[in-house]
Design a protein around this motif. Structure first.
Motif, PDB file in Angstrom:
ATOM      1  N   ILE A  68      -2.239   8.356  13.804  1.00 28.79           N
ATOM      2  CA  ILE A  68      -1.620   9.097  12.696  1.00 28.79           C
ATOM      3  C   ILE A  68      -1.906   8.373  11.386  1.00 28.79           C
ATOM      4  N   ARG A  69      -2.167   9.109  10.331  1.00 27.05           N
ATOM      5  CA  ARG A  69      -2.354   8.498   9.017  1.00 27.05           C
ATOM      6  C   ARG A  69      -1.037   7.865   8.550  1.00 27.05           C
ATOM      7  N   LYS A  70      -1.121   6.656   8.035  1.00 31.34           N
ATOM      8  CA  LYS A  70       0.055   5.947   7.546  1.00 31.34           C
ATOM      9  C   LYS A  70       0.749   6.754   6.455  1.00 31.34           C
ATOM     10  N   SER A  71      -0.032   7.324   5.549  1.00 30.72           N
ATOM     11  CA  SER A  71       0.543   8.069   4.424  1.00 30.72           C
ATOM     12  C   SER A  71       1.372   9.252   4.900  1.00 30.72           C
ATOM     13  N   LYS A  72       0.977   9.880   5.992  1.00 25.62           N
ATOM     14  CA  LYS A  72       1.715  11.019   6.541  1.00 25.62           C
ATOM     15  C   LYS A  72       3.088  10.572   7.046  1.00 25.62           C
ATOM     16  N   ILE A  74       4.778   7.769   6.159  1.00 31.76           N
ATOM     17  CA  ILE A  74       5.570   7.288   5.030  1.00 31.76           C
ATOM     18  C   ILE A  74       6.131   8.468   4.243  1.00 31.76           C
ATOM     19  N   GLU A  75       5.329   9.489   4.064  1.00 31.21           N
ATOM     20  CA  GLU A  75       5.737  10.693   3.340  1.00 31.21           C
ATOM     21  C   GLU A  75       6.960  11.356   3.993  1.00 31.21           C
ATOM     22  N   GLU A  76       7.066  11.235   5.309  1.00 32.05           N
ATOM     23  CA  GLU A  76       8.184  11.847   6.031  1.00 32.05           C
ATOM     24  C   GLU A  76       9.401  10.940   6.137  1.00 32.05           C
ATOM     25  N   GLY A  77       9.302   9.707   5.601  1.00 32.95           N
ATOM     26  CA  GLY A  77      10.453   8.812   5.600  1.00 32.95           C
ATOM     27  C   GLY A  77      10.361   7.649   6.561  1.00 32.95           C
ATOM     28  N   PHE A  78       9.219   7.462   7.201  1.00 30.81           N
ATOM     29  CA  PHE A  78       9.017   6.360   8.145  1.00 30.81           C
ATOM     30  C   PHE A  78       9.012   5.033   7.396  1.00 30.81           C
ATOM     31  N   ASN A  79       9.687   4.024   7.952  1.00 30.58           N
ATOM     32  CA  ASN A  79       9.698   2.686   7.363  1.00 30.58           C
ATOM     33  C   ASN A  79       9.303   1.687   8.450  1.00 30.58           C
ATOM     34  N   ASN A 109     -12.353   2.801   8.136  1.00 34.94           N
ATOM     35  CA  ASN A 109     -13.061   3.346   6.970  1.00 34.94           C
ATOM     36  C   ASN A 109     -12.217   3.267   5.693  1.00 34.94           C
ATOM     37  N   GLY A 110     -11.471   2.187   5.551  1.00 32.78           N
ATOM     38  CA  GLY A 110     -10.664   1.990   4.359  1.00 32.78           C
ATOM     39  C   GLY A 110      -9.363   2.779   4.322  1.00 32.78           C
ATOM     40  N   LYS A 111      -9.031   3.461   5.421  1.00 32.89           N
ATOM     41  CA  LYS A 111      -7.802   4.241   5.470  1.00 32.89           C
ATOM     42  C   LYS A 111      -6.842   3.606   6.469  1.00 32.89           C
ATOM     43  N   ASP A 112      -5.584   3.438   6.041  1.00 36.32           N
ATOM     44  CA  ASP A 112      -4.567   2.870   6.923  1.00 36.32           C
ATOM     45  C   ASP A 112      -4.038   3.937   7.864  1.00 36.32           C
ATOM     46  N   LYS A 113      -3.975   3.560   9.136  1.00 37.52           N
ATOM     47  CA  LYS A 113      -3.494   4.469  10.170  1.00 37.52           C
ATOM     48  C   LYS A 113      -2.585   3.701  11.109  1.00 37.52           C
ATOM     49  N   TYR A 114      -1.835   4.435  11.906  1.00 36.65           N
ATOM     50  CA  TYR A 114      -1.021   3.834  12.955  1.00 36.65           C
ATOM     51  C   TYR A 114      -1.457   4.417  14.290  1.00 36.65           C
TER      52      TYR A 114
END
Length: 124
Positions: A68-72, A74-79, A109-114
């Protein structure tokens, strides 16, 4: 000598025993509730965040393993600072877990993911 103590909650004069602090059971209950809220505020905040993190990981991890993309998240409230335990695999990667859902931060590729996984028996 007349005792003119006032209730700390509502300010009404307290009548009755000399050691009585509140004018009613309702005021005593209000004081106890507010006191508990102050002392347990940190616990309640962390517990609330853990539940949010679990709900979000559960939403995206239906197969037991997903990326999953990290930004997705975080956007939903994940900490990611709030987790319940961790597990280290044979390669030395440390998965942080929120109850039964684990996550590992990776950059591709320069994108943070989990990478999200579900707890398995072999992880004990």
């Amino acid at each position: 000598m007349i005792n003119s103590k006032t209730c700390p909650v509502c300010g009404i004069i307290v009548k009755g025993r000399s050691d009585k602090k509140f004018c009613s059971k309702k005021c005593k209950s209000i004081e106890q509730y507010e006191s508990r809220q102050k002392t347990e505020a940190f616990y309640l905040k962390v517990d609330r965040q853990l539940k949010i993190n679990r709900r979000i990981l559960n939403k995206y991890n239906k197969s037991g393993y997903t990326i999953i993309r990290k930004s997705k998240l975080i956007e939903e409230g994940f900490n990611p600072k709030h987790f319940t335990h961790y597990w280290k695999n044979k390669r030395g990667d440390v998965y942080l877990f929120v109850y039964q859902f684990g996550f590992l931060k990776k950059s591709e590729n320069g994108k943070d993911k989990y990478i999200s996984v579900t707890w398995q028996d072999y992880m004990n």
